[in-house]
Scaffold this motif. Structure first.
Motif, mmCIF file in Angstrom:
data_model
loop_
_atom_site.group_PDB
_atom_site.id
_atom_site.type_symbol
_atom_site.label_atom_id
_atom_site.label_comp_id
_atom_site.label_asym_id
_atom_site.label_seq_id
_atom_site.Cartn_x
_atom_site.Cartn_y
_atom_site.Cartn_z
ATOM 1 N N VAL A 186 0.841 -1.203 0.000
ATOM 2 C CA VAL A 186 0.000 0.000 0.000
ATOM 3 C C VAL A 186 0.873 1.249 0.000
ATOM 4 O O VAL A 186 1.724 1.431 0.872
ATOM 5 C CB VAL A 186 -0.972 0.004 1.196
ATOM 6 C CG1 VAL A 186 -1.737 1.315 1.273
ATOM 7 C CG2 VAL A 186 -1.939 -1.172 1.085
ATOM 8 N N ILE A 187 0.637 2.098 -0.984
ATOM 9 C CA ILE A 187 1.364 3.358 -1.107
ATOM 10 C C ILE A 187 0.618 4.464 -0.362
ATOM 11 O O ILE A 187 1.225 5.305 0.293
ATOM 12 C CB ILE A 187 1.531 3.729 -2.596
ATOM 13 C CG1 ILE A 187 2.355 2.652 -3.304
ATOM 14 C CG2 ILE A 187 2.150 5.113 -2.764
ATOM 15 C CD1 ILE A 187 2.307 2.719 -4.819
ATOM 16 N N GLU A 188 -0.704 4.448 -0.459
ATOM 17 C CA GLU A 188 -1.522 5.495 0.152
ATOM 18 C C GLU A 188 -2.880 4.918 0.525
ATOM 19 O O GLU A 188 -3.424 4.093 -0.200
ATOM 20 C CB GLU A 188 -1.706 6.641 -0.852
ATOM 21 C CG GLU A 188 -2.569 7.777 -0.365
ATOM 22 C CD GLU A 188 -2.739 8.861 -1.411
ATOM 23 O OE1 GLU A 188 -2.571 10.034 -1.047
ATOM 24 O OE2 GLU A 188 -3.035 8.542 -2.578
ATOM 25 N N ALA A 189 -3.423 5.370 1.653
ATOM 26 C CA ALA A 189 -4.776 4.991 2.077
ATOM 27 C C ALA A 189 -5.411 6.219 2.709
ATOM 28 O O ALA A 189 -4.913 6.716 3.716
ATOM 29 C CB ALA A 189 -4.741 3.835 3.068
ATOM 30 N N ILE A 190 -6.493 6.713 2.089
ATOM 31 C CA ILE A 190 -7.139 7.927 2.582
ATOM 32 C C ILE A 190 -8.655 7.773 2.567
ATOM 33 O O ILE A 190 -9.201 6.943 1.848
ATOM 34 C CB ILE A 190 -6.753 9.168 1.744
ATOM 35 C CG1 ILE A 190 -7.193 9.001 0.288
ATOM 36 C CG2 ILE A 190 -5.263 9.471 1.860
ATOM 37 C CD1 ILE A 190 -7.084 10.254 -0.563
ATOM 38 N N ARG A 191 -9.314 8.599 3.335
ATOM 39 C CA ARG A 191 -10.771 8.711 3.276
ATOM 40 C C ARG A 191 -11.084 9.716 2.178
ATOM 41 O O ARG A 191 -10.472 10.776 2.108
ATOM 42 C CB ARG A 191 -11.289 9.220 4.612
ATOM 43 C CG ARG A 191 -12.759 9.486 4.629
ATOM 44 C CD ARG A 191 -13.133 10.062 5.974
ATOM 45 N NE ARG A 191 -14.537 10.403 6.003
ATOM 46 C CZ ARG A 191 -15.111 10.987 7.025
ATOM 47 N NH1 ARG A 191 -14.398 11.312 8.089
ATOM 48 N NH2 ARG A 191 -16.389 11.270 6.984
ATOM 49 N N THR A 192 -12.013 9.362 1.318
ATOM 50 C CA THR A 192 -12.382 10.295 0.272
ATOM 51 C C THR A 192 -13.379 11.305 0.816
ATOM 52 O O THR A 192 -13.999 11.093 1.854
ATOM 53 C CB THR A 192 -12.979 9.588 -0.959
ATOM 54 O OG1 THR A 192 -14.167 8.908 -0.566
ATOM 55 C CG2 THR A 192 -11.997 8.609 -1.564
ATOM 56 N N THR A 193 -13.556 12.398 0.112
ATOM 57 C CA THR A 193 -14.477 13.437 0.576
ATOM 58 C C THR A 193 -15.908 12.949 0.438
ATOM 59 O O THR A 193 -16.209 12.026 -0.304
ATOM 60 C CB THR A 193 -14.305 14.731 -0.239
ATOM 61 O OG1 THR A 193 -14.482 14.438 -1.621
ATOM 62 C CG2 THR A 193 -12.934 15.321 -0.020
ATOM 63 N N GLY A 194 -16.783 13.585 1.141
ATOM 64 C CA GLY A 194 -18.195 13.208 1.093
ATOM 65 C C GLY A 194 -18.713 12.782 2.443
ATOM 66 O O GLY A 194 -19.906 12.616 2.631
ATOM 67 N N GLY A 195 -17.820 12.578 3.416
ATOM 68 C CA GLY A 195 -18.259 12.272 4.764
ATOM 69 C C GLY A 195 -18.763 10.861 4.928
ATOM 70 O O GLY A 195 -18.572 10.007 4.078
ATOM 71 N N THR A 196 -19.432 10.656 6.038
ATOM 72 C CA THR A 196 -19.987 9.339 6.342
ATOM 73 C C THR A 196 -21.500 9.438 6.368
ATOM 74 O O THR A 196 -22.067 10.512 6.550
ATOM 75 C CB THR A 196 -19.489 8.829 7.714
ATOM 76 O OG1 THR A 196 -19.844 9.786 8.709
ATOM 77 C CG2 THR A 196 -17.995 8.605 7.716
ATOM 78 N N THR A 197 -22.143 8.329 6.199
ATOM 79 C CA THR A 197 -23.590 8.257 6.224
ATOM 80 C C THR A 197 -24.014 7.240 7.266
ATOM 81 O O THR A 197 -23.524 6.111 7.252
ATOM 82 C CB THR A 197 -24.126 7.817 4.840
ATOM 83 O OG1 THR A 197 -23.634 8.704 3.854
ATOM 84 C CG2 THR A 197 -25.645 7.814 4.818
#
Length: 86
Positions: A72-83
C-alpha cells in the motif's frame, strides 16, 4: 452500535495487494459494501471501497494500519463524509 458508511481510496503496488487489504479490513471487523479497482499505467492499482465502520476513530486507525501494509502506497478517506445506516 450505530454503523456508518465511508469511502476510502487506496493506491497499491500490483503485488497481490487486494488479498492483504481485504484481510486487514476483515481483521478490523470492517464490512466491505462495494469496491472498484483500476490498474494504472505505472503498474499500481487505484482501489475504492465503501466500508461500514462504527466511528471515525475506527476508520482512521484502520487507514493507519492499511498504510503499513507493504504493497500500500496510500490509504485515505475520500471526501463526502460518512452516512449513518443504523
Amino acid at each position: 452500535n450505530k454503523i456508518y458508511t465511508a469511502t476510502i481510496k487506496l493506491i497499491s503496488k500490483n503485488q497481490k495487494a487486494l488479498a492483504q487489504i481485504a484481510k486487514a479490513l476483515s481483521d478490523e471487523e470492517i464490512n466491505i459494501v462495494s469496491g472498484r479497482f483500476e490498474t494504472r499505467v505505472d503498474n499500481t492499482t487505484e482501489i475504492f471501497f465503501t466500508i461500514e465502520i462504527d466511528s471515525s476513530e475506527h476508520l482512521y486507525s484502520t487507514l493507519d494500519k492499511l498504510t503499513k501494509l507493504k504493497p500500500v502506497i496510500e490509504a485515505i478517506r475520500t471526501t463526502g463524509g460518512t452516512t449513518k445506516i443504523q
